[in-house]
Write a protein that holds these residues in place. Structure first.
Motif, PDB file in Angstrom:
ATOM      1  N   THR A  56       0.824  -1.208   0.000  1.00 49.03           N
ATOM      2  CA  THR A  56       0.000   0.000   0.000  1.00 49.03           C
ATOM      3  C   THR A  56       0.863   1.266   0.000  1.00 49.03           C
ATOM      4  OG1 THR A  56      -1.748  -1.181   1.192  1.00 49.03           O
ATOM      5  CG2 THR A  56      -1.858   1.225   1.192  1.00 49.03           C
ATOM      6  N   LEU A  59       2.099   2.112  -3.698  1.00 49.27           N
ATOM      7  CA  LEU A  59       1.190   2.124  -4.841  1.00 49.27           C
ATOM      8  C   LEU A  59       1.473   3.270  -5.808  1.00 49.27           C
ATOM      9  CD1 LEU A  59      -2.247   1.126  -3.258  1.00 49.27           C
ATOM     10  CD2 LEU A  59      -0.711  -0.278  -4.650  1.00 49.27           C
ATOM     11  N   ASP A  60       1.960   4.386  -5.299  1.00 49.56           N
ATOM     12  CA  ASP A  60       2.266   5.500  -6.198  1.00 49.56           C
ATOM     13  C   ASP A  60       3.443   5.178  -7.119  1.00 49.56           C
ATOM     14  OD1 ASP A  60       0.164   7.008  -5.274  1.00 49.56           O
ATOM     15  OD2 ASP A  60       1.363   8.076  -3.780  1.00 49.56           O
ATOM     16  N   VAL A  63       1.697   4.036 -10.145  1.00 49.53           N
ATOM     17  CA  VAL A  63       1.089   5.167 -10.845  1.00 49.53           C
ATOM     18  C   VAL A  63       2.147   5.901 -11.667  1.00 49.53           C
ATOM     19  CG1 VAL A  63      -0.109   7.364 -10.578  1.00 49.53           C
ATOM     20  CG2 VAL A  63      -0.725   5.427  -9.105  1.00 49.53           C
ATOM     21  N   HIS A  64       3.297   6.149 -11.054  1.00 56.52           N
ATOM     22  CA  HIS A  64       4.385   6.852 -11.733  1.00 56.52           C
ATOM     23  C   HIS A  64       4.880   6.076 -12.938  1.00 56.52           C
ATOM     24  CE1 HIS A  64       8.596   8.370 -12.216  1.00 56.52           C
ATOM     25  NE2 HIS A  64       7.982   9.523 -12.016  1.00 56.52           N
ATOM     26  N   ASP A  68      -1.095  -0.654 -14.489  1.00 54.92           N
ATOM     27  CA  ASP A  68      -2.535  -0.558 -14.241  1.00 54.92           C
ATOM     28  C   ASP A  68      -3.122  -1.713 -13.440  1.00 54.92           C
ATOM     29  OD1 ASP A  68      -2.330  -2.492 -16.201  1.00 54.92           O
ATOM     30  OD2 ASP A  68      -3.206  -1.250 -17.770  1.00 54.92           O
ATOM     31  N   GLU A 109      -7.253   1.425  -1.803  1.00 52.32           N
ATOM     32  CA  GLU A 109      -6.249   2.348  -2.334  1.00 52.32           C
ATOM     33  C   GLU A 109      -5.899   2.023  -3.779  1.00 52.32           C
ATOM     34  OE1 GLU A 109      -5.233   5.076  -0.998  1.00 52.32           O
ATOM     35  OE2 GLU A 109      -6.413   4.744   0.817  1.00 52.32           O
ATOM     36  N   ASN A 112      -8.716   3.479  -5.774  1.00 53.48           N
ATOM     37  CA  ASN A 112      -8.624   4.938  -5.785  1.00 53.48           C
ATOM     38  C   ASN A 112      -7.664   5.445  -6.852  1.00 53.48           C
ATOM     39  OD1 ASN A 112     -10.475   5.427  -3.795  1.00 53.48           O
ATOM     40  ND2 ASN A 112      -8.978   5.785  -2.161  1.00 53.48           N
ATOM     41  N   ARG A 113      -6.707   4.619  -7.215  1.00 53.29           N
ATOM     42  CA  ARG A 113      -5.718   5.007  -8.222  1.00 53.29           C
ATOM     43  C   ARG A 113      -6.069   4.473  -9.608  1.00 53.29           C
ATOM     44  NH1 ARG A 113      -3.602   4.823  -3.328  1.00 53.29           N
ATOM     45  NH2 ARG A 113      -1.829   6.148  -2.755  1.00 53.29           N
TER      46      ARG A 113
END
Length: 580
Positions: A56, A59-60, A63-64, A68, A109, A112-113
């Protein structure tokens, strides 16, 4: 330096027609499915072992990168005899990884992304610590028939029971284990602590459906079906034939000495998965949301593998994993990589989605099988193919196999004492986040497995800061995969020479992309005019390997009819586009 001509080229053209990108149920058809071996990804509580909260917190990172969807290896309650693939409770989180609140937070989370989460479904077998097995040992109904029990074939001169037949475990030794309490053998196609379920039993099938529904309600978006080819066995328990009749007389049998016609790839496997698929589709209708997918781990021949796609009227999985590229080792040739790509494409049922896999938790990392340079350009080709790309944690920075001493080994291949030094720990070394202690994986003085010593230079933070790193190239490739051309476009492959290989992706009205790679040890030169399929005057570098000499966004003018010589350094690759 060699000048190559398309006169010796082998060319294959294929067309892919995908459905509308507006259909949310098609989220998986061009996804990047990133495998997280949880124990090795990120430790959040300082005990030296990766956990759910650790994921958790990172997770970014996905995203970076443009990832997916993520796939989690087993996190169920387990004694860990087979690193979690021996489940003792299917609806509990093992304390090693956290608790159910941690899992629910992770799913929340992830969503959410705008990402998706796929989990392992281990239903060929469970742990011998599972309550169902304990009750089966004691013949408590209906659990007495949950597993495959057989009487001894007889007793030897020492009074020891003789197994019912000659079936061998994948992990070595007899696939039968004697239980002194029940006074019968139980079948285990893997470790002796992993009894096989009797999947012909209706009660067992219903239990599996309950497990599916439990995690469906928890919000997972897909299931990776573990070891499906082992789901069913011959009802008559016939001996399996030897592959080599001479070895029959020598003894010392291994799993590979037999033709497993009675323990693998029985048709009932596909029927059972179809039953699970229909059950899940019905859940989908009543509960709504995006489509949940089934993915099969199919280590079998091509015909049996393709059967996992099913048909329009007999749905099995959304796709079986493609392990054809996992076997790549030096020297890699243009013909070899093309033949492996085309083998899947040409055998795949019409209209289905391909997928590509280079590494996972059971196989050595590509950097350790080939070289950093080869691994880079192989990944470059794979990332530009249509369909699903399956990635293994650390692949985005080019991680290598870790170094593990015998006394540090955690995985003993299912707990087999005879094979205690055969381990899969090398490809499971902890993720290398930065150059701090233990690569930022854990605050503990010692990680559960040793950190690879390359972490001081081979880590996420360092590569993020470098403009021409493996990480930067990977991020550029994920960006390209999100374009309409790479999602829905035509694929064309060209074998230019023994070492030179070109992939092009085209879609009317959108930019065209060319992947040009040199797998050989010498400079290669081509005339771009021989290989460009578009009427264009400019080509732009979209990404390249660090050793190629080509710079991001550099432009090449294409002036017909003059030669446009394009030089490729040894073991290098570049992606060009028609974007001006």
């Amino acid at each position: 330096m060699k000048l190559t001509s398309n006169l010796i080229s082998g060319i294959v053209i294929l067309f892919f027609v995908f459905v509308s990108a507006d259909d949310s149920n098609d989220w998986w058809k061009s996804s990047i499915l990133y495998e997280i071996f949880i124990r090795s990804f990120k430790d959040s509580d300082g005990d030296g072992t990766g956990d759910l909260n650790g994921i958790t917190t990172k997770l970014d990172h996905f995203v970076h990168l443009g990832i997916d969807s993520i796939y989690l290896t087993p996190f169920y309650k387990s004694p860990m005899d087979d690193m979690g693939y021996d489940v003792s409770n299917y609806t509990e989180v093992d304390p090693m990884f956290g608790n159910m609140n941690d899992f629910e937070r992770l799913v929340h989370e992830v969503e959410n992304r705008g990402m998706k989460i796929v989990i392992d479904l281990v239903i060929n077998h469970c742990s011998d610590n599972h309550e169902w097995f304990k009750k089966s040992v004691n013949k408590i109904k209906p659990y007495d028939e949950y597993f495959i029990w057989k009487d001894a074939k007889g007793f030897d001169k020492n009074g020891e029971p003789i197994p019912p037949n000659n079936w061998i475990s994948v992990f070595g030794g007899s696939a039968w284990e004697w239980n002194a309490n029940r006074k019968q053998f139980y079948l285990h196609q893997f470790g002796r602590q992993q009894p096989d379920f009797k999947l012909r039993n209706t009660n067992v099938k219903n239990e599996m459906k309950k497990i599916l529904e439990f995690w469906f309600v928890k919000g997972v978006h897909g299931f990776r079906i573990d070891a499906p080819k082992h789901f069913y066995e011959d009802e008559h328990f016939r001996d399996e034939p030897f592959l080599n009749t001479k070895k029959h007389k020598t003894g010392g049998f291994t799993y590979n000495d037999f033709n497993h016609i009675y323990t693998t790839d029985l048709w009932e496997t596909y029927e059972f998965i179809n039953e699970l698929r229909l059950f899940t589709d019905q859940l989908q209708k009543t509960r709504g949301g995006i489509e949940r997918i089934f993915v099969a781990e199919a280590y079998t021949d091509m015909n049996n593998t393709m059967a996992y796609y099913g048909t329009k009227h007999f749905k099995v999985t959304h796709y079986p994993f493609n392990f054809g590229l996992v076997s790549l080792e030096n020297p890699v040739t243009a013909n070899e990589i093309d033949s492996k790509i085309m083998k899947w494409i040409t055998n795949m049922p019409k209209g289905e989605t391909p997928n590509w896999n280079l590494e996972n938790h059971d196989h050595r990392r590509m950097n350790s099988k080939t070289s950093k340079e080869h691994a880079t350009i192989i990944l470059m080709n794979v990332m530009m193919l249509p369909g699903v790309v399956y990635l293994y944690y650390g692949q985005e920075i080019g991680m290598m196999n870790g170094l593990v001493r015998f006394d540090q080994i955690q995985d003993h291949l299912g707990g087999s004492e005879k094979k205690k030094f055969i381990t899969r720990d090398y490809e499971r070394s902890p993720m290398q986040w930065d150059d701090t202690m233990n690569a930022g994986f854990t605050s503990n003085l010692e990680a559960y497995l040793p950190i690879d010593p390359t972490y001081w230079k081979l880590n996420v933070e360092r590569q993020k800061a470098e403009h021409n790193s493996f990480y930067t190239m990977f991020k550029n490739l994920t960006r390209l995969r999100q374009t309409n051309t790479c999602k829905y476009g035509e694929l064309k492959t060209q074998i230019v020479s023994k070492w030179m290989y070109i992939i092009s992706r085209t879609l009317p009205g959108y930019p065209t992309y060319y992947v040009i790679t040199n797998f050989g040890p010498e400079y290669e030169t081509i005339d771009l005019l021989d290989y460009i399929v578009d009427d264009t005057s400019v080509l732009t570098v979209e990404t390249s390997s660090a050793n190629s000499g080509y710079i991001y966004k550099h432009k090449f003018k294409i002036d017909n009819p003059f030669p446009n010589l394009f030089v490729m350094k040894p073991f290098s690759g570049v992606v060009l586009s028609t974007i001006k």
